[in-house]
Design an enzyme around this catalytic site. Sequence first.
Site, PDB file in Angstrom:
ATOM      1  N   LYS A  77     -10.038  12.046  -2.376  1.00  0.00           N
ATOM      2  CA  LYS A  77      -8.805  12.591  -2.928  1.00  0.00           C
ATOM      3  C   LYS A  77      -8.802  12.604  -4.460  1.00  0.00           C
ATOM      4  CE  LYS A  77      -5.946  11.593   1.095  1.00  0.00           C
ATOM      5  NZ  LYS A  77      -4.706  10.986   1.610  1.00  0.00           N
ATOM      6  N   ASP A 114       0.956  14.041   0.557  1.00  0.00           N
ATOM      7  CA  ASP A 114       1.043  12.732   1.202  1.00  0.00           C
ATOM      8  C   ASP A 114       2.424  12.102   1.054  1.00  0.00           C
ATOM      9  OD1 ASP A 114      -1.477  12.557   2.323  1.00  0.00           O
ATOM     10  OD2 ASP A 114      -2.386  11.631   0.560  1.00  0.00           O
ATOM     11  N   ALA A 139      -4.841   1.112  -4.241  1.00  0.00           N
ATOM     12  CA  ALA A 139      -4.591   1.889  -5.460  1.00  0.00           C
ATOM     13  C   ALA A 139      -5.515   3.097  -5.542  1.00  0.00           C
ATOM     14  CB  ALA A 139      -4.780   1.002  -6.698  1.00  0.00           C
ATOM     15  N   ASN A 162      -4.006  -4.465  -5.357  1.00  0.00           N
ATOM     16  CA  ASN A 162      -5.327  -3.946  -5.003  1.00  0.00           C
ATOM     17  C   ASN A 162      -6.368  -5.030  -5.201  1.00  0.00           C
ATOM     18  OD1 ASN A 162      -6.794  -1.368  -4.276  1.00  0.00           O
ATOM     19  ND2 ASN A 162      -7.943  -1.942  -6.103  1.00  0.00           N
TER      20      ASN A 162
END
Length: 291
Positions: A77, A114, A139, A162
Site C-alpha cells: 500500500k 480503507d 503503523a 507499533n
Amino acid sequence: MTTHAPSTPNPSLRKFAVIGNPVAHSRSPFIHQAFAAQTGMSLVYDRLCAPLDNFAGTVKHFFADGGVGLNVTVPFKEQAWQTAQDGLSERARVAGAVNTLWMQDGQLKGCNTDGIGLLNDLERQGQNLAGKRILLVGAGGAAKGVVLPLLETGCARLHVVNRTVEKATALQTAMTDAAPRYTASLSAGGLDSAEGHWDIIINATSSSIDDKAPALKGAHFAPNALGYDMFYATRPTAFMRWAKDAGAAQVCDGLGMLVGQAAVSFQIWNGVLPDVAPVLAALRAQLHAAQ
C-alpha cells in the site's frame, strides 16, 4: 472526491485484480464478481502476486496489458502511494498509502478507501466512536489509511502503537502536519506504550496471517469494549481470541471492512456503489462453510 469510471473499448473484457504478496487467500475476486452480478456488469477479476522487489513493474505491466483497476493489499500500500504519486486523491495523499489504483486519461490514479470501509463496518457493529479511546496497533499501509477517518469521528484519543517505534511516531508526525487540529488527540509509541483501558482496540498489523497476536502488555478493555481485527479468517483470529480472553465485550474480524472498502473501489472504477449487505452475508456464509 470526484471520480470518473475509466473508459474501455470492450466492457465485457474489462480486467481487474487484487495485487499483494501473499495474495492467494484474498476474497476480493468473489466480492467484485458479486458486485458485478448485482449491478449487471461484466468483468474479470484475478489475484496478482507481485514480486516483493518489483511492485511498480508489475503494476505497469498490468495496465499496459489492458487492466482497468487494481486493489492493493499487504505489503504494497505504501509502494502504491509512491507509484501513483502524481495522481493521488486527497484521501490517499493524507494517508500516505493507496489501496485502489486505476488509469484515467493515461495517468495512474490512486485512492485509499480503507477508512470508509472501516467506519462503515464499525457502524454496522453498533459503534459510535465519538468520545471513545481507541488503540490502533500497527503503523503500516493498513493503519495509515484509517487514522484520519478515525480522528474525524470525534474520538477522545487515538493512540498508534507499533513494534518499530519510529514508524508509529513518523505516522503521528505526518498526520498532525496534514491535519494539525488533531494534534491533541493523536499520540504514538511502541507496543510497550499500549498500557491503559481502551474502548476499541484495532489490529492493523498482519500478525493474524501467522496466527499470532501483537504483544500488548498492559492494554486492557474498558467495559463494553470492542476488539477489531482488520484481518479475517474462517475462524476467530489470534487477535480476536486474545481480545476475548483480555475482556473485550465484543470481537470481530475485518470482513465487513474488506467488503466496504471494495464497494468504494468498485464505485470509483464503475460509477455505481453496490449494496454491501448481501455480499457480506454471502461471503460470511462461504467462510463458515469452509471451516
